[in-house]
Design an enzyme around this catalytic site. Structure first.
Site, short mmCIF file in Angstrom:
data_model
loop_
_atom_site.label_atom_id
_atom_site.label_comp_id
_atom_site.label_asym_id
_atom_site.label_seq_id
_atom_site.Cartn_x
_atom_site.Cartn_y
_atom_site.Cartn_z
CG ASP A 49 -1.89 1.00 1.39
OD1 ASP A 49 -2.22 1.63 0.38
OD2 ASP A 49 -2.38 1.23 2.53
CD GLU A 92 -0.21 5.61 -3.62
OE1 GLU A 92 0.31 5.88 -2.51
OE2 GLU A 92 -0.97 4.66 -3.80
CG ASP A 135 -8.09 4.85 0.95
OD1 ASP A 135 -7.92 3.61 0.85
OD2 ASP A 135 -7.29 5.60 1.54
#
Ligand code: NOJ
Length: 984
Positions: free
Chosen positions: A548, A551, A624
């Site tokens: 996760d 980015e 999300d």
């Protein structure tokens, strides 16, 4: 119950998760210097209309054709800067894809030119037959089996066109927006004036300045600027640039790349995920644009993203398909830096796009198609096909932030079992790790991680544990300490020391996965053998990984990510590689998990950030999302769009990450999830518990049925995935791929087919729905999966109404399909290994059908050596009234197409996997749509079988009716063997 550490709580406050999407955290085009410049360029071109001419041209005397004829190179000049040299190279690949590259030659600095090396699986093979012909005005090549493709590179101005049958398919620089900003030294002008706050929309001389940002200091060059017609009067944000409290030092100055790509004969464009929007990309320019900003590709952790927006999300794939009733083509613009893309439709038959990237060379592949199938093949040859997932990973995944203890995990598992609800995987989010130091368990809450995992594995299940890329900067954390000692952490702009930012563990640093020295180190982190230098001893091979925040998400960084002037391996700035960064993390994690066993077994790695090529390393999810109907609906489209980008293994958080969905919404979300390639429920730490066993009836029962339905269909999903690993075709296929000539389907993104299995689904994403409309593009019969109602399409396309009460999923079988299912309810997919199959034969209007089943051990790589079964089922008219259903060995018939494109000439029908399932039976064959009642049903040359027939009611009616159903009970056939059944 909130197991947040103090630092975690601080981090949460830093991102302030209390209110909705904060647009101001992220740049709009007008807040980004290079995007502003790119759009201003296009505005000037528009204003100048036909007098606008691109300053870039090819020097004909420099054209050089390679000895093998496949490549030509030439010098390119821009009349704006005659002293600057550019080099152009055009290559034609052996599959007809044309690759256009351009770079500055002998410049002050080097543009980033390694994006393709991360995205591509290999250097593409070049055409052996092509011949370039040079003319006075252009250089051209005609090729293709039918000599129908032509690439023309016009010299002045430079313009690259790919044509088919004389019709323009893709044009580069047709609108003259190509601009490669060359490197230059910063010149402090003798007299500069720092303007006071500019009046919005006004330049220095009171003239209109396109897109000038509020608060943007504009450096005025006093002398007459001869390039103003092209570049504008001002040097807009060439050097230092400030956004909110962050200043980007931009030491290399301007280096952006602008390129217009036109599809003069294609009215619909798709792809460039990830954006929360329709798959047929709405306009951002022209008359009545849907969005006013361009689509942005800049991997970002966007809090509570909007359900309809061009803002960038977690991943970026710079691949765009263009479609018309004539053909499908695509462009793959391999850039790793932030990129903005404007889309407009001057007519419903053409599309103009404008790509503006912050840095990098021009490296653009033109994929000639001419069908979507060919485009996917061409793209797969470049970036690879999806990896064949471990079979268990297609089951249901239960996650939340967080299962708070090993006891919690055990209880949740127990509850699933008590309710007879199937589940394959239990997940642990960040709170399992001591102080968010991944690989280290919180020993208070997870004192026995191995025993806990073994308890899950004892039921044939797996665990997935999160490992994020940020490393807590404390000396008692071996992962951080060793990375620091090895010098493999991303550096700040000074190029010295370690970049420090904030994420879940507080002060953190990030591994630089562009540094090859990090690769073995990262793999070593996952080793579980005692005796390894570092070993994750409290782990087992039943634990797989969730990546996760890659980015990367940096809570105190500009736009919640890393500063662009951070330094990576080789001296490249973060700006050059930002969009590729997350893929390297999941790539290395994938390799690390595979290597935990010897021989390697198939890892499961879920990633949030992705780039072109990420399909080789596992699954992604849409991040999300919100527990709203809008998000449920747009997530379906986003999963489809990801498939168009090659990344089929995708899904969204079932239930919505934020919020507490009402039971109806939760039920519908399960139905959406059950028909997504990746099926996982997940929820934010602040949400109420919502495991499906907590629901009241009837909701609980409906969800249980949905979970079971997914499990019965696992053979269908696995077969569809296998096909993707060979052909690159997406697992979920929107209407325009299936029916490329049916215009009504071009914009359709709420119904889709599963692989080439013939299943058509339209998940309900609307509150209170009791029925819905499904579009049938052909004159064919489509059967309701659950009650065999026969709907009839029409050759011009027809919309039918399908019942869709809460317990009904609009799911149709296209006439002509044969579907293999396993109908016995089990607790986990691994327990279905020896279960018998049901074959559902859905006859088309001509009375025939076909289908496939691919099966292997689901966990090892033995399938690449030929250990699998690949069956074809065919139902054909045997005599006037008879029907013959046959099972054939496709592995034997098509060994070279078996798996991962590996030629398996050595495929042996008696391979060890086939042996392991040699006793697995077909327990039932259901034939839907027979015209008349049979008189006998036999094994060919054998005995009469036990069967039952229910006649249809008005089944042949154009309006539809219930189809006839023949059920053959225990047809005495084996799934892995050849057989034939004759129905007379
Ligand atoms: C952000 C992810 O998108 C979400 O799924 C996860 O639960 C949190 N990070 C905490 O790890």
């Amino acid at each position: 119950m909130r197991a947040l550490t103090l630092l975690g709580a601080v981090a949460l406050l830093l991102v302030d998760q209390s209110s909705a999407f904060k647009a101001h955290d992220f740049k709009t085009c007008s807040q980004s210097g290079f995007c502003r410049r790119g759009r201003a360029l296009s505005a000037r071109a528009k204003e100048a209309k036909s007098s606008w001419v691109s300053p870039y041209s090819v020097d004909p005397s420099s054209v050089h054709i390679s000895l093998d004829h496949a490549v030509f190179t030439a010098a390119v000049k821009s009349s704006l800067y005659p002293e600057i040299n550019f080099g152009l190279e055009v290559r034609i690949q052996d599959d007809g894809v044309a690759r256009v590259r351009m770079d500055e030659v002998g410049g002050l600095r080097k543009r980033y030119n390694e994006a393709a090396s991360w995205a591509l699986i290999a250097e593409p093979a070049l055409s052996k037959t092509i011949k370039w012909t040079t003319g006075k005005k252009d250089i051209r090549a005609v090729y293709g089996d039918k000599k129908d493709i032509e690439v023309v590179v016009a010299y002045e101005p430079l313009r690259v066109t790919l044509l088919r049958n004389g019709k323009e398919q893709i044009v580069l620089n047709g609108r003259g927006l190509l601009h490669m900003e060359h490197f230059r030294n910063k010149i402090e002008p003798p007299t500069t004036t720092e303007e006071p706050e500019p009046v919005e929309g006004e330049g220095a001389e009171g003239e209109k300045v396109e897109g000038e940002a509020e608060g943007q200091a504009v450096l005025k060059v006093e002398s007459e600027n001869p390039r103003a017609w092209f570049e504008g009067k001002e040097e807009d944000a060439f050097w230092e640039e400030t956004f909110l409290q962050w200043t980007d030092s931009k030491p290399k100055g301007p280096e952006s790349l602008s390129l217009d790509i036109t599809f003069p004969n294609h009215g619909s464009v798709y792809g460039i995920p990830q954006h929360a929007t329709r798959i047929a990309l709405p306009s951002t320019e022209g008359e009545n644009p849907t969005f006013t900003d361009p689509y942005r590709l800049y991997n970002a952790d966007v809090f509570e993203y909007l359900a309809s927006s061009p803002v960038s999300l977690y991943g970026s794939i710079p691949l765009m398909h263009a479609h018309s009733t004539d053909s499908t083509v695509a462009v793959f613009h391999v850039v790793g830096s932030e990129t903005w893309i404007d889309v407009s439709h001057p007519s419903d038959r053409s599309t103009e796009t404008h790509w503006i990237s912050e840095s990098g060379i021009l490296d653009t592949f033109l994929l000639p198609g001419p069908t979507a199938e060919e485009v996917f093949k061409q793209y797969a040859r470049l970036t690879g096909t999806a990896v064949l997932p471990a079979q268990w990973s297609l089951g249901y995944h239960q996650c939340r932030w967080n299962y708070i203890s090993s006891e919690d995990v055990r209880t949740v598992q127990k509850r699933f079992d008590e309710e007879d609800m199937p589940v394959d995987v239990f997940w642990l989010d960040i709170e399992h790790a001591a102080d968010h130091k991944y690989f280290m368990w919180n020993e208070k809450t997870f004192p026995d991680p191995i025993e806990m995992t073994n308890d899950v594995a004892a039921n044939g299940r797996k665990m997935v544990v999160i490992v994020d890329p940020h490393l807590k900067r404390v000396s008692d954390y071996p992962a951080y300490k060793s990375a620091s000692e090895l010098g493999i952490l991303v550096k700040p702009k000074s190029g010295e020391g370690e970049y420090e930012g904030w994420c879940w563990p507080g002060s953190s640093s990030w591994t630089d996965f562009f540094n090859p020295a990090a690769w073995d180190w990262w793999k070593s982190m996952f080793k579980i053998q005692p005796g390894d230098k570092w070993s994750w001893t409290k782990s087992t091979t039943d634990i797989h990984i969730w990546n996760d925040m890659n980015e990367p998400s940096v809570f105190n960084g500009p736009e919640i990510t890393m500063p662009k002037d951070n330094i990576h391996y080789g001296g490249w700035e973060h700006r050059d590689i930002h969009n590729i960064n997350g893929m390297l993390f999941s790539n290395l994690t994938y390799q690390a998990v595979a290597e935990r066993t010897d021989p390697p077994t198939r890892p499961f790695v879920l990633t949030r950030a992705f780039y072109a090529g990420s399909q080789r390393f596992g699954a992604m999810w849409t991040g999300d999302n919100l527990g709203t109907w809008e998000h449920m609906a747009v997530n379906v489209k986003m999963v489809l769009a990801n498939g168009l980008g090659g990344l089929s293994f995708a899904g969204s958080d079932v239930g919505g990450f934020f919020g507490n969905p009402e039971p109806e919404m939760l039920v519908r979300w399960y139905q959406v999830g059950a028909f997504a390639p990746f099926f996982r429920a997940h929820a934010h730490i602040d949400t109420k518990r919502r495991e499906p066993f907590l629901l009241e009836d009837p909701y609980k029962g409906i969800v249980k049925d949905t979970l079971r339905l997914r499990y019965t269909m696992l053979p269908i999903w696995y077969t569809a995935f296998r096909e993707t690993t060979v052909t690159g075709m997406p697992v979920l296929r929107p209407q325009f791929i299936m029916f490329p000539k049916d215009k009504a389907g071009f914009d359709m993104d709420d119904q889709y087919y599963i692989g080439s299995t013939g299943l058509l689904v339209k998940p309900i994403t609307e509150k209170g729905a009791t029925q819905t409309t499904v579009h049938l593009a052909e004159d064919q019969v489509y059967y309701d999966y659950f009650n065999n109602y026969a709907h009839r399409g029409a050759s011009k396309g027809k919309d039918i109404t399908v019942a869709a009460a809460l317990n009904q999923i609009p799911l149709l079988i296209r006439g002509g399909s044969i579907l293999p299912t396993r109908e016995r309810p089990r607790r986990a997919s691994s327990l279905m290994k020896d279960d018998p199959f049901t074959l559902r034969v859905a006859l088309n209007k001509a009375g025939s059908a076909r289908g496939e089943l691919y099966l292997d051990d689901g966990v090892t790589y033995d399938h690449t050596k030929g250990d699998f079964i690949w069956r074809e089922f065919v139902a054909e008219k045997a005599s006037k009234k008879g029907l013959k259903i046959e099972s054939r060995d496709l592995g034997k018939a098509k060994p070279a197409e078996a798996v991962d494109g590996v030629a398996l000439a050595s495929y042996n029908p008696a391979n060890s996997f086939a042996k392991s399932v040699e006793d697995v039976r077909v327990e039932k064959i259901v034939v839907v749509g027979l015209a008349t009642k049979p008189t006998n049903v036999k094994i060919e040359d054998g005995k009469e079988l036990v069967w039952e027939y229910t006649p249809g009611v008005a089944a042949g009616d154009k309006k539809g009716g219930t189809a006839s159903v023949l059920t053959i009970k225990d047809p005495k056939t084996l799934i892995a063997k050849d057989w034939a059944i004759v129905i007379q």
